[in-house]
Motif scaffolding. Structure first.
Motif, short mmCIF file in Angstrom:
data_model
loop_
_atom_site.label_atom_id
_atom_site.label_comp_id
_atom_site.label_asym_id
_atom_site.label_seq_id
_atom_site.Cartn_x
_atom_site.Cartn_y
_atom_site.Cartn_z
N SER A 5 0.86 -1.18 0.00
CA SER A 5 0.00 0.00 0.00
C SER A 5 0.90 1.23 0.00
N ASN A 6 0.34 2.36 -0.33
CA ASN A 6 1.13 3.58 -0.43
C ASN A 6 0.46 4.72 0.32
N ALA A 7 1.21 5.34 1.20
CA ALA A 7 0.74 6.50 1.94
C ALA A 7 1.96 7.25 2.46
N ALA A 8 1.77 8.53 2.78
CA ALA A 8 2.86 9.32 3.32
C ALA A 8 3.09 8.96 4.78
N PHE A 9 4.35 8.83 5.18
CA PHE A 9 4.68 8.58 6.58
C PHE A 9 5.99 9.29 6.91
N TYR A 10 6.17 9.58 8.19
CA TYR A 10 7.34 10.31 8.66
C TYR A 10 8.34 9.31 9.20
N LEU A 11 9.49 9.17 8.54
CA LEU A 11 10.47 8.15 8.89
C LEU A 11 10.95 8.25 10.34
N PRO A 12 11.21 9.45 10.89
CA PRO A 12 11.64 9.52 12.30
C PRO A 12 10.64 8.90 13.27
N ASN A 13 9.33 8.98 12.97
CA ASN A 13 8.34 8.35 13.84
C ASN A 13 8.51 6.83 13.85
N CYS A 40 17.62 11.12 7.38
CA CYS A 40 16.43 10.31 7.70
C CYS A 40 15.24 11.17 8.15
N GLU A 41 15.46 12.46 8.33
CA GLU A 41 14.40 13.33 8.82
C GLU A 41 13.54 13.82 7.66
N ARG A 42 12.71 12.91 7.13
CA ARG A 42 11.91 13.27 5.97
C ARG A 42 10.64 12.42 5.88
N TRP A 43 9.69 12.94 5.14
CA TRP A 43 8.47 12.21 4.82
C TRP A 43 8.71 11.37 3.57
N LEU A 44 8.23 10.15 3.60
CA LEU A 44 8.38 9.24 2.47
C LEU A 44 7.01 8.69 2.07
N PHE A 45 6.93 8.16 0.87
CA PHE A 45 5.68 7.63 0.34
C PHE A 45 5.85 6.14 0.07
N GLY A 46 5.10 5.32 0.81
CA GLY A 46 5.23 3.88 0.62
C GLY A 46 4.42 3.14 1.66
N ASP A 47 4.77 1.87 1.87
CA ASP A 47 4.05 1.01 2.80
C ASP A 47 4.77 1.02 4.15
N PRO A 96 4.41 16.48 3.72
CA PRO A 96 3.63 16.22 4.95
C PRO A 96 2.15 16.42 4.70
N PRO A 97 1.30 15.49 5.12
CA PRO A 97 -0.15 15.66 4.93
C PRO A 97 -0.67 16.78 5.82
N GLU A 98 -1.81 17.33 5.44
CA GLU A 98 -2.42 18.38 6.25
C GLU A 98 -2.82 17.82 7.60
N ALA A 99 -2.60 18.60 8.63
CA ALA A 99 -2.87 18.14 10.00
C ALA A 99 -4.32 17.75 10.20
N ARG A 100 -5.23 18.45 9.51
CA ARG A 100 -6.64 18.20 9.77
C ARG A 100 -7.11 16.86 9.19
N THR A 101 -6.32 16.24 8.33
CA THR A 101 -6.74 14.96 7.75
C THR A 101 -5.81 13.82 8.16
N HIS A 102 -5.03 14.05 9.22
CA HIS A 102 -4.06 13.02 9.55
C HIS A 102 -3.85 12.90 11.06
N CYS A 103 -3.97 11.70 11.55
CA CYS A 103 -3.62 11.43 12.96
C CYS A 103 -2.50 10.41 12.94
N ALA A 104 -1.27 10.89 12.93
CA ALA A 104 -0.13 10.01 12.71
C ALA A 104 0.23 9.18 13.93
N ASP A 105 -0.15 9.66 15.12
CA ASP A 105 0.29 8.95 16.31
C ASP A 105 -0.89 8.72 17.24
N LEU A 106 -0.66 7.84 18.23
CA LEU A 106 -1.72 7.45 19.15
C LEU A 106 -2.21 8.63 19.98
N ALA A 107 -1.27 9.49 20.42
CA ALA A 107 -1.66 10.61 21.29
C ALA A 107 -2.65 11.55 20.60
N SER A 108 -2.40 11.91 19.34
CA SER A 108 -3.30 12.82 18.64
C SER A 108 -4.64 12.15 18.36
#
Length: 414
Positions: A104-112, A140-147, A265-277
């Motif tokens: 699957s393909n989606a944007a993700f933040y490698l440092p996370n 490594c501090e970058r957003w990548l597109f992939g699985d 980076p995806p817009e904040a309003r359409t993305h919950c990248a982590d459990l806390a948010s």
């Protein structure tokens, strides 16, 4: 005359060989279909009760327990997680053999990704008295597109093996991302340990399915012997490769490369990248979540996962009741099982989608939560109008992140 007879015999022989080859292909395809059907059925039958077992153990973990009870529970949880890993590995291997392992393909933040791996395996390493070191830099501090899930699987397999087969010393993970043409980054990763190393015998069976490096080691440490087979396939699908080297008694060095496109980076309003948010979003208002499953145990697992949040959780035991509850309550989110009596999940989702269009009502997110996890099954769910798929058994953190990612689209800020 003799030449004509010889030619006729040759044609007859070729025809017979072609018919036998076609029959053999048909038999092989039928056997492969039967195997795929069996694996799909067994996956469902194992995953469904495993979801209930792991879910109830998670719920029990949040209650008041004595130290002895908590120790026993930790042993049970660890055994359950090992079983889940084996089931997932067998399913992945069946996908590889059928050519159905897809990314699957989606944007993700490698440092996370690296941070969570460091936290998780840091605890495992510390428990054995090992030192886990992560060597990364600004590349490594970058957003990548992939699985992201499959990339975590590659990292996880190598780090898990390093911790498992290292009795003392250090485990080092080194990662660098170098830019290539067309906005592609090659991620170079090295995982080095001071563990058992590799014997000459071990090298020959490293990437063979169901084969451990050494029978004595397999007896001592366990495992399905599928991890490296799956890891190599994932690396290949990501445009890379993997190698292992080392000497017996002197540790192992694993290196892999994968290629991923750069992402914004995806817009904040359409993305919950982590459990806390995601948890903050679930607390933001009194959302209504509809849980549809014919198993009372599985419904209870989800309600236990969500009871800490200010939510209204509704339950339905089949598709008919689900559609009726949707009409009367208009939930914000639906978790839908697939195999149910009276009306299944796909039929219920189609009914909800059709009626919503007829009434010009907002589209409610419907996510399949099912033990069916074969690629063709997931594709069927998405084609039927479901928005995503979660395979049982699922943990609380994963479930909350998925719910949060869809609910975030209903508010101005996650």
């Amino acid at each position: 005359m003799q030449q004509a007879q010889a030619l006729e015999l040759a044609v007859t022989e070729r025809t017979r060989e072609a018919e036998e080859a076609a029959q053999a292909r048909a038999q092989a395809e039928a056997a492969n279909d039967a195997k795929s059907s069996f694996l799909a059925s067994m996956s469902h039958e194992i995953r469904t009760p495993l979801h209930g077992v792991l879910g109830m153990m998670s719920a029990l973990d949040s209650t008041a327990l004595t130290n002895e009870q908590r120790d026993l529970l930790e042993v049970m949880k660890e055994a359950g997680y090992v079983l889940r890993t084996v089931v997932n590995d067998i399913l992945d291997l069946s996908k590889i053999e059928a050519g159905q392992l897809e990314l699957s393909n989606a944007a993700f933040y490698l440092p996370n990704v690296l941070k969570s791996l460091n936290q998780h395996f840091g605890l495992s390493a510390s428990a054995k008295g090992l030192t886990l070191l992560f060597d990364t830099d600004a590349s490594c501090e970058r957003w990548l597109f992939g699985d992201e899930f499959r990339l975590r699987q590659v990292f996880g397999n190598l780090l898990s093996n390093a911790v498992k087969f290292t009795a003392h010393g250090t485990i080092l993970l080194k990662a660098r991302a170098r830019q290539e043409a067309g906005g592609v980054y090659c991620l170079d990763v090295l995982v080095e340990d001071t563990g058992l190393g590799l014997s000459t015998f071990a090298r020959d069976g490293l990437f063979k399915p169901f084969a451990q490096a050494d029978p004595k080691i397999a007896h001592r440490f366990g495992g399905s012997g599928l991890g490296l087979t799956i890891t190599r396939r994932i690396c290949h699908l990501m445009g890379g490769a993997i190698t292992l080297d080392g000497e017996e008694g002197k540790g192992t060095v694993a290196e892999f490369q994968v290629r991923l496109k750069s992402a914004e980076p995806p817009e904040a309003r359409t993305h919950c990248a982590d459990l806390a948010s995601a948890e903050a979003l679930l607390e933001a208002r009194n959302w209504t979540i509809l849980v549809v499953d014919d198993s009372a145990v599985n419904r209870k697992v989800v309600t236990q996962y969500l009871k800490r949040y200010k939510l209204t959780v509704l339950e339905a035991e089949d598709g008919v009741n689900a559609v009726d509850l949707w009409r009367r309550t208009k939930p914000d989110f639906i978790l839908m099982d697939i195999n149910m009596p009276v009306m299944g999940g796909i039929a219920a989702a189609l009914r909800i989608r059709e009626e919503a269009i007829e009434r010009a009502e907002p589209r409610v997110p419907i996510v399949a939560l099912t033990a069916n996890a074969m690629s063709h099954q997931v594709n069927d769910y998405l084609d039927a109008g479901l928005d995503a798929h979660i395979a049982k058994p699922v943990g609380r953190a994963e479930l909350v992140r998925v719910i949060g990612s869809f609910l975030s689209q209903r508010v101005s800020r996650c």
